[in-house]
Motif scaffolding. Structure first.
Motif, mmCIF file in Angstrom:
data_model
loop_
_atom_site.group_PDB
_atom_site.id
_atom_site.type_symbol
_atom_site.label_atom_id
_atom_site.label_comp_id
_atom_site.label_asym_id
_atom_site.label_seq_id
_atom_site.Cartn_x
_atom_site.Cartn_y
_atom_site.Cartn_z
ATOM 1 N N ALA A 164 -59.602 -22.690 10.809
ATOM 2 C CA ALA A 164 -60.544 -23.788 10.588
ATOM 3 C C ALA A 164 -61.797 -23.263 9.916
ATOM 4 C CB ALA A 164 -60.899 -24.464 11.911
ATOM 5 N N CYS B 215 -68.862 -25.731 18.489
ATOM 6 C CA CYS B 215 -67.468 -25.933 18.082
ATOM 7 C C CYS B 215 -66.553 -25.523 19.233
ATOM 8 C CB CYS B 215 -67.177 -25.086 16.842
ATOM 9 S SG CYS B 215 -65.457 -25.134 16.343
ATOM 10 N N VAL C 51 -66.810 -28.923 4.312
ATOM 11 C CA VAL C 51 -65.621 -28.279 4.895
ATOM 12 C C VAL C 51 -64.346 -28.583 4.099
ATOM 13 C CG1 VAL C 51 -66.548 -28.020 7.225
ATOM 14 C CG2 VAL C 51 -65.220 -30.076 6.658
ATOM 15 N N CYS D 74 -67.714 -31.389 15.330
ATOM 16 C CA CYS D 74 -68.139 -30.416 16.344
ATOM 17 C C CYS D 74 -69.247 -31.064 17.160
ATOM 18 C CB CYS D 74 -68.597 -29.117 15.689
ATOM 19 S SG CYS D 74 -67.253 -28.218 14.887
ATOM 20 N N GLU E 119 -59.395 -28.266 10.304
ATOM 21 C CA GLU E 119 -58.363 -27.400 10.878
ATOM 22 C C GLU E 119 -57.078 -27.490 10.054
ATOM 23 O OE1 GLU E 119 -59.794 -28.274 15.509
ATOM 24 O OE2 GLU E 119 -57.771 -28.820 14.879
ATOM 25 N N THR F 222 -72.501 -30.972 12.531
ATOM 26 C CA THR F 222 -71.474 -29.951 12.280
ATOM 27 C C THR F 222 -70.083 -30.561 12.399
ATOM 28 O OG1 THR F 222 -72.942 -28.276 13.232
ATOM 29 C CG2 THR F 222 -70.635 -27.660 12.965
ATOM 30 N N ARG G 270 -65.673 -29.666 11.338
ATOM 31 C CA ARG G 270 -64.748 -28.586 10.982
ATOM 32 C C ARG G 270 -63.498 -29.192 10.371
ATOM 33 N NH1 ARG G 270 -64.349 -29.186 16.570
ATOM 34 N NH2 ARG G 270 -62.265 -29.505 17.420
ATOM 35 N N ILE H 233 -65.971 -24.292 9.292
ATOM 36 C CA ILE H 233 -67.025 -25.042 9.974
ATOM 37 C C ILE H 233 -68.183 -25.231 9.002
ATOM 38 C CG2 ILE H 233 -68.579 -25.080 11.974
ATOM 39 C CD1 ILE H 233 -66.691 -22.957 13.260
#
Ligand code: CA
Ligand code: ZN
Length: 301
Positions: A227, A158, A242, A274, A286, A282, A284, A229
């Protein structure tokens, strides 16, 4: 007094059973050096993955026993400085990574560091954003190779894990057994060819247990944003994780009304990749801190 730890003290899987190499107190500064993700094996363009010893890839410096931590604690890692010492290395390999189908010839590229930039093939100058690909704590049970991300952290790749940010993880075992590595001098979201500018580096951080009941983890903040993850077998599954984590944070922790949280996630929140090249994907989500402030919420420090 800072505690120091060098990159020769490395582990390759997050596990409750790995012996810690050093103990630090909460609030104590920890200075550590990290290898690149190949443990420095790729030194020239002639070094390729064929001769690589895979058993020593993705090293994390540690494990670090953090005094006074116990399972379920919320651990905040304040990243004061993430510094890439270079040089960096990149690889393109047929059938590897998300672009593997497009690569016909294997290539290793040494990426020189020049000041605050890296220079790609003497042609392209890129501003550095040194970040840690692997950072985490031991899970409560089981052994998770450093190649794999998860709720313990691990190989999240990330780009927010950089100087000035704070990462929150939930402690799985007594002492946390923290470690980090796989620094990238710079990396694009997605890490699509399977690497960023893979570099050795130096990290200065402070671990601290904090109390923010209900905070979903892994969670990260910098001056501008918070954020969450999440990792899963597909990006579809990961983005649902997420979205749920952020909505839960906004409503249950920050106190936003249910629909306000959802509407604002759609208005000013950003869903980002990510990485899409590790054993799990992965992503995320924000969200701006300024909007939390509009609702009278500030993350406790
Ligand atoms: Ca990585
Ligand atoms: Zn890496």
């Amino acid at each position: 007094m800072a505690c120091e730890l060098t990159r020769d003290k490395a582990f390759f899987a997050f596990s409750p059973d790995t012996e810690p190499v050093v103990r630090v107190a909460q609030g104590e500064e920890l200075l550590l050096t990290t290898h690149d993700c190949f443990s420095g094996q790729l030194k020239t363009t002639a070094d390729t993955l064929e001769t690589l010893d895979w058993s020593i890839t993705n090293p994390a410096t540690g494990p670090v026993y953090i005094e006074g931590t116990k399972p379920g604690d919320l651990l905040r890692i304040d990243l004061h400085e993430v510094k890439a010492t270079g040089p960096s290395v990149m690889v393109a390999v047929p059938q590897v990574g998300a672009l593997g189908d497009f690569i016909t010839e294997e290539e290793t590229v040494i990426v020189e560091h020049r000041g605050e930039t890296v220079v790609f093939k003497d042609k392209v100058v890129v501003k550095q954003n040194p970040m840690l690909g692997v950072i985490g704590v031991a899970p409560a049970e089981g052994v998770i190779p450093n190649s794999t991300p998860g709720i313990h952290g691990g190989n999240m790749d990330c780009t927010l894990v950089t100087s000035g940010s704070s990462l929150y993880l939930t402690v799985g075992v007594e002492g946390a057994l923290f470690g980090c590595g796989d620094m990238h001098a710079v990396m694009g979201d997605g890490e699509v060819v399977i690497c960023g500018a893979e570099t050795p580096g130096e990290v200065r951080l402070t671990p601290q247990v904090v109390a923010i009941p209900g905070l979903p983890t892994p969670f990260i903040e910098n001056d501008e944003i918070v954020a969450v993850i999440g990792s899963a077998e597909t990006v579809d599954a990961a983005y649902k994780i997420v979205l749920g984590m952020m909505h839960e944070f906004l409503t249950k922790v920050a106190g936003l009304p249910n629909n306000d949280a959802a509407l604002l996630m759609s208005l000013v929140g950003n869903l980002k990749f990510c990485q899409v090249v590790d054993p799990l994907m992965t992503v995320r989500f924000e969200f701006p801190k300024s909007v939390l402030a509009d609702y009278g919420y500030v993350l406790p420090r």
